[in-house]
Design a protein around this motif. Sequence first.
Motif, PDB file in Angstrom:
ATOM      1  N   THR A   9       0.830  -1.197   0.000  1.00 38.22           N
ATOM      2  CA  THR A   9       0.000   0.000   0.000  1.00 38.22           C
ATOM      3  C   THR A   9       0.867   1.250   0.000  1.00 38.22           C
ATOM      4  O   THR A   9       2.073   1.198   0.245  1.00 38.22           O
ATOM      5  CB  THR A   9      -0.934   0.032   1.227  1.00 38.22           C
ATOM      6  OG1 THR A   9      -0.143  -0.019   2.431  1.00 38.22           O
ATOM      7  CG2 THR A   9      -1.894  -1.129   1.199  1.00 38.22           C
ATOM      8  N   THR A  18       0.869   5.700   0.915  1.00 34.31           N
ATOM      9  CA  THR A  18       0.232   6.810   1.631  1.00 34.31           C
ATOM     10  C   THR A  18       0.257   8.089   0.797  1.00 34.31           C
ATOM     11  O   THR A  18      -0.100   9.152   1.298  1.00 34.31           O
ATOM     12  CB  THR A  18       0.956   7.060   2.972  1.00 34.31           C
ATOM     13  OG1 THR A  18       2.343   7.345   2.736  1.00 34.31           O
ATOM     14  CG2 THR A  18       0.846   5.838   3.878  1.00 34.31           C
ATOM     15  N   ASN A  41      -3.285   3.680  -2.569  1.00 31.34           N
ATOM     16  CA  ASN A  41      -3.538   4.306  -1.275  1.00 31.34           C
ATOM     17  C   ASN A  41      -5.007   4.104  -0.907  1.00 31.34           C
ATOM     18  O   ASN A  41      -5.888   4.708  -1.510  1.00 31.34           O
ATOM     19  CB  ASN A  41      -3.202   5.799  -1.338  1.00 31.34           C
ATOM     20  CG  ASN A  41      -3.441   6.510  -0.020  1.00 31.34           C
ATOM     21  OD1 ASN A  41      -3.881   5.912   0.962  1.00 31.34           O
ATOM     22  ND2 ASN A  41      -3.162   7.808   0.016  1.00 31.34           N
ATOM     23  N   PRO A  42      -5.303   3.267   0.122  1.00 29.97           N
ATOM     24  CA  PRO A  42      -6.706   2.980   0.464  1.00 29.97           C
ATOM     25  C   PRO A  42      -7.333   4.000   1.400  1.00 29.97           C
ATOM     26  O   PRO A  42      -8.504   3.872   1.740  1.00 29.97           O
ATOM     27  CB  PRO A  42      -6.608   1.611   1.155  1.00 29.97           C
ATOM     28  CG  PRO A  42      -5.264   1.625   1.806  1.00 29.97           C
ATOM     29  CD  PRO A  42      -4.361   2.434   0.914  1.00 29.97           C
ATOM     30  N   THR A  43      -6.580   5.024   1.824  1.00 25.13           N
ATOM     31  CA  THR A  43      -7.127   6.020   2.736  1.00 25.13           C
ATOM     32  C   THR A  43      -7.939   7.054   1.960  1.00 25.13           C
ATOM     33  O   THR A  43      -8.116   6.955   0.747  1.00 25.13           O
ATOM     34  CB  THR A  43      -6.003   6.679   3.542  1.00 25.13           C
ATOM     35  OG1 THR A  43      -5.086   7.334   2.645  1.00 25.13           O
ATOM     36  CG2 THR A  43      -5.241   5.631   4.346  1.00 25.13           C
ATOM     37  N   TRP A  44      -8.396   8.065   2.663  1.00 23.83           N
ATOM     38  CA  TRP A  44      -9.341   9.022   2.068  1.00 23.83           C
ATOM     39  C   TRP A  44      -8.776   9.750   0.856  1.00 23.83           C
ATOM     40  O   TRP A  44      -9.513  10.082  -0.080  1.00 23.83           O
ATOM     41  CB  TRP A  44      -9.777  10.043   3.121  1.00 23.83           C
ATOM     42  CG  TRP A  44      -8.677  10.993   3.535  1.00 23.83           C
ATOM     43  CD1 TRP A  44      -7.760  10.820   4.502  1.00 23.83           C
ATOM     44  CD2 TRP A  44      -8.411  12.278   2.949  1.00 23.83           C
ATOM     45  NE1 TRP A  44      -6.916  11.897   4.580  1.00 23.83           N
ATOM     46  CE2 TRP A  44      -7.297  12.814   3.647  1.00 23.83           C
ATOM     47  CE3 TRP A  44      -9.002  13.019   1.932  1.00 23.83           C
ATOM     48  CZ2 TRP A  44      -6.758  14.063   3.341  1.00 23.83           C
ATOM     49  CZ3 TRP A  44      -8.465  14.271   1.617  1.00 23.83           C
ATOM     50  CH2 TRP A  44      -7.360  14.786   2.322  1.00 23.83           C
ATOM     51  N   ASP A  45      -7.457  10.009   0.813  1.00 22.53           N
ATOM     52  CA  ASP A  45      -6.890  10.775  -0.293  1.00 22.53           C
ATOM     53  C   ASP A  45      -6.248   9.889  -1.364  1.00 22.53           C
ATOM     54  O   ASP A  45      -5.554  10.382  -2.245  1.00 22.53           O
ATOM     55  CB  ASP A  45      -5.861  11.786   0.218  1.00 22.53           C
ATOM     56  CG  ASP A  45      -4.695  11.128   0.945  1.00 22.53           C
ATOM     57  OD1 ASP A  45      -4.809   9.942   1.292  1.00 22.53           O
ATOM     58  OD2 ASP A  45      -3.677  11.821   1.167  1.00 22.53           O
ATOM     59  N   ASN A 102     -10.730   8.613  -2.940  1.00 16.22           N
ATOM     60  CA  ASN A 102     -11.757   7.781  -2.308  1.00 16.22           C
ATOM     61  C   ASN A 102     -12.820   8.604  -1.592  1.00 16.22           C
ATOM     62  O   ASN A 102     -14.000   8.225  -1.579  1.00 16.22           O
ATOM     63  CB  ASN A 102     -11.099   6.821  -1.316  1.00 16.22           C
ATOM     64  CG  ASN A 102     -10.084   5.910  -1.978  1.00 16.22           C
ATOM     65  OD1 ASN A 102     -10.242   5.530  -3.142  1.00 16.22           O
ATOM     66  ND2 ASN A 102      -9.036   5.562  -1.261  1.00 16.22           N
TER      67      ASN A 102
END
Length: 383
Positions: A31, A33, A40-44, A236
Amino acid sequence: MVDDGDLVWPRVLLFALTLVTVVALVVVAATSTTAFSPHNPTWDGATDLRNEIETEPGVESELVRDSTRYGAFSDASAADGTVAFVVAPASPYTDTDAARIRTFVENGGTLVVFESVGENGNELLADVGATARADGRLLRDEYENDGGPAMPVATGVENHSLTDGVDRLTLNYATAIEPGTENATVLATTSDLAYLTPEDDRLEPGDQLGTHPVATVENVGRGRVVAVGDPSLVINAMLDRPDNGRFVRELYADSDRVLLDVSHAADLPPLTAAVLTIRDARPLQVLLGVGGVVAIAAASGQRARSIGARARRLLFGDRTRRADPGEGMGQSGQPSSSMPHPSDAERDAIVRRRLERGDDRVQRVRGDGNRIRRDDDDRDTVD
């Protein structure tokens, strides 16, 4: 006495800790950041977009790590039906890289550039022959927004094949797109109450309110170039905002394949980079395949030998084990007195064969042997 349970639980905990550690390392290696990254699986990040494209029926997807890959889609048959997404490039494209992309577009490909405050996207637009440019200043709207002035809503959507079913775009720290020439078609605009500012400032008396384009499309050769003033449309946290997801899907709705260009983005996760490197290198695939077969064969042979040895022990017991060098020997290392002595006839035959001498010599040697045997028996009796 130690309870078996006292020995089992530490092993279970050690195994669980090892498993958690391995899983964590794999997740970290696979993954990213980095903002806008398809890993990148986070919000951005943009994993939702990548997953949607990969699961779209009839659409092939590919991560482009090197601009040389555009050469495979530069002929008219491959370029037509191919869409390439470039999202906020972190570094500029070289003249050679941009020339490959321009050939791809001129032969029928579609290039979509998402750019807001960076100059790398504008340089690419210029190099491929497009006239649209990202303004670079922050677009704000105090009245038509979704959660704040820095998230204006573009409600002026034009009737176009790329905006089918799209009524609005929800922006996030976006900028305006200057069409450049009449050749460019505006796809979406803000309300007439939006304004541009170099900083994230509130509306001041001198600010000019007005309508600003946020997405355009123009023809370049046989292909076309789409410029969008907000890379956040693909992250996301924003892809499911009205009607961002629908707009992005319409950009590749009539295409056979989608290229996610990460050649000028931040570094890929190590595990993903390794997988893509192996996939692109045929000799490395062969080498790893042969090595894997050899390793499996070696492990299988060792396991087979271990199973065979265990089976022999079960079937034949101790008869299959090697004799102990000390078996049949006394404490001094000499033959134990419990071992049977050869008979006179056997000893005569041995001596005859080895010495090949006459009977007198044989009888004398046999007499010496009998004396030695008596001495051994007397010694054992004394002990």
